[in-house]
Design a protein around this motif. Structure first.
Motif, PDB file in Angstrom:
ATOM      1  N   ALA A  47      -8.056 -34.709 -40.806  1.00 52.98           N
ATOM      2  CA  ALA A  47      -7.852 -36.213 -40.376  1.00 52.98           C
ATOM      3  C   ALA A  47      -6.599 -36.740 -40.850  1.00 52.98           C
ATOM      4  N   TYR A  89      -7.584 -43.406 -38.692  1.00 49.30           N
ATOM      5  CA  TYR A  89      -8.003 -42.378 -39.478  1.00 49.30           C
ATOM      6  C   TYR A  89      -9.347 -42.188 -39.104  1.00 49.30           C
ATOM      7  N   ARG A  90     -10.335 -43.099 -38.581  1.00 45.09           N
ATOM      8  CA  ARG A  90     -11.568 -43.033 -38.303  1.00 45.09           C
ATOM      9  C   ARG A  90     -11.783 -42.246 -37.123  1.00 45.09           C
ATOM     10  N   GLU A 147     -12.930 -34.357 -41.172  1.00 45.51           N
ATOM     11  CA  GLU A 147     -12.303 -35.032 -42.285  1.00 45.51           C
ATOM     12  C   GLU A 147     -11.207 -34.391 -43.223  1.00 45.51           C
ATOM     13  N   CYS A 193     -11.173 -38.599 -38.170  1.00 45.17           N
ATOM     14  CA  CYS A 193     -12.363 -37.687 -39.040  1.00 45.17           C
ATOM     15  C   CYS A 193     -13.355 -37.548 -37.932  1.00 45.17           C
TER      16      CYS A 193
END
Lengths: 249, 219
Positions: free
Chosen positions: B80, B68-69, B77, B72
């Motif tokens: 994401a 997820y990071r 975001e 993002c």
């Protein structure tokens, strides 16, 4: 892959100092790549990670048709990389005791079955390896897959005897995130003692080699138990076990 | 033997013999670093490769934040979550492409995520919604490179997080302070041999993550 800069300071540091070299060019290339990534941004090690929004998993499960179904594995062996090891060691299989399902834990029977099968296969696969696994004078004498009693953790424990006769437990585990202010502790329990006799081997995050105290016979204290302990200074088992397995001894 | 149920353990016990050993320095004092031949995530990797469905959820719990990071950082975001979803679906459908001997599962998942992010950025570019961002990023090769570099940074950070605290601190010193092994030993008070083996093992771990990353095929 960019060429290695001989004056790369991170690389020098990883090698040990100016003028020193790593064991192989291949190692150097990977170390250089790590150095390059390290310099690429200031917050290399402090990257904040946060969980994705909860709907992500729900959608993944829905799209894959996983919701609620704890199906049997799609394809046989747990050790997909080592199929040649699967046929060995029926005696190892016989000693697997699916404690969790026997003691009526609240996980669904499908998952319990899959995990029990998984542990049997894991044991079968390591069986052959145990015969020959002597490294540096140490010998793996038993191994067990640890089953979750709570949550979805997993782990493996190996009993290792070193050349000088000392026994160690090598533990690799993967636990669900621990509650704030708590840690995981590893115990050996005598299964015939009505849980009155146990030995703490210490705290381990993910991997560790823990000494088994002299005078403690691992064939007697053969249940490996991982508990969640609040950091409250109380030196006894909290009663909250998350992983457990019985050494085939 | 008796079955041992966790319910039996609900009562806190009297001090056990092992505690006494521990207090005189046998227990915690003998805790040493993980053996270099064992990766802590071995079982998860094996079960994922073998297709056990619950291993996907476990992998998601452990590496969902990492994937997820990356999403993002690369696609923003706003999108994401959608891209993360695609990554996990593609990873599970393509699980036969994961082989433990070619690298770590975390690396492989981030490798899949890299491709999904790049696809997403290209699609957005074609839609003309990110012209400025695309111009800033330059040519397509730069997009690949910058995404890969971001992915590698996150992956290396993750690999370091997996280490125990002592080897992690040693490796951080090596990365950040340009100190020699001798200087790290002096600064930390650790024996030189320990510093060297921590760095050796740490680099091996990083390497396995990068190899997993390299082994991921475009889904």
């Amino acid at each position: 892959m960019p060429p290695i800069d001989p004056d790369d300071r991170i690389l020098q540091s990883l090698r040990g100092g100016p003028g020193e070299r790593s064991a192989s060019t291949d190692d150097e290339l990977f170390a250089a790549r790590a150095g390059r990534a390290a310099r690429a941004g200031g917050a290399f090690l402090d990257e904040e990670l946060s969980a994705p929004p909860p709907q992500v998993w729900a959608r993944v499960a829905a799209e894959l048709g996983l919701d609620g179904t704890e199906a049997a594995p799609a394809a046989g062996p747990i050790l997909g990389d080592a199929p040649e090891q699967q046929e060995s060691s029926t005696d190892a299989q016989a000693t697997v005791v699916p404690l969790a399902s026997r003691s009526g834990w609240s996980w669904r029977s499908g998952r319990g079955m899959a995990l029990a099968v998984a542990s049997v296969l894991a044991l079968a696969a390591v069986g052959a390896a145990l015969m020959t696994n002597r490294t540096g004078g140490s010998q793996v004498v038993a191994e067990v897959a640890l089953q979750p009693l709570e949550g979805s953790g997993s782990g493996q424990a190996r009993l290792v005897r070193s050349a000088d006769g000392r026994s160690y437990l090598r533990l690799d585990q993967l636990l669900d995130p621990l509650p704030e202010g708590s840690y995981a502790e590893v115990w050996l329990i005598d299964p015939t003692s009505n849980l009155q006799r146990m030995v703490s081997l210490g705290a381990v995050d993910r991997s560790g080699r823990l000494a088994i105290p002299r005078g403690i016979d691992p064939a007697v204290y053969r249940v490996v138990d991982v508990s969640i302990e609040p950091a409250d200074g109380v030196p006894t088992h909290s009663g909250r076990s998350v992983l457990r397995g019985t050494m085939p001894l | 033997m008796n079955a041992v149920g966790a319910t039996d353990l609900m009562v806190r016990r009297r001090r056990s013999p092992g505690r006494v050993h521990q207090m005189i320095g046998v227990g915690y004092g003998d805790l040493v670093t993980p053996p270099e031949d064992e990766a802590p995530l071995t079982l998860l990797e094996q079960r994922f490769a073998a297709g056990y469905e619950d291993s996907l959820q476990q992998a998601y719990q452990h590496f969902g934040p990492l994937v997820y990071r990356l999403c993002c950082r690369t696609v923003g975001e706003g999108e994401a979550a959608d891209v993360s979803q695609e990554v996990w679906v593609a990873a599970w459908r393509g699980r036969s492409g994961y082989h433990r001997d070619r690298g770590s599962l975390a690396g492989w998942l981030v490798g899949i995520a890299r491709f999904k992010c790049i696809d997403h950025l290209r699609a957005r570019e074609r839609a003309g919604r990110a012209r400025a961002a695309a111009e800033q990023a330059g040519a397509e090769g730069d997009l690949d490179d910058s995404t890969a570099l971001t992915a590698e940074r996150l992956l290396l950070a993750e690999a370091l997080r997996q280490l125990d605290s002592r080897p992690r601190s040693v490796l951080e010193l090596a990365f950040y302070s340009d100190a020699t092994h001798q200087e790290i030993a002096e600064r930390t008070g650790l024996p030189l041999g320990t510093v060297k083996s921590d760095i050796r093992r740490g680099l091996d771990r990083l390497r396995r993550y990068l190899e997993g990353f390299d082994a991921a095929d475009r889904p």
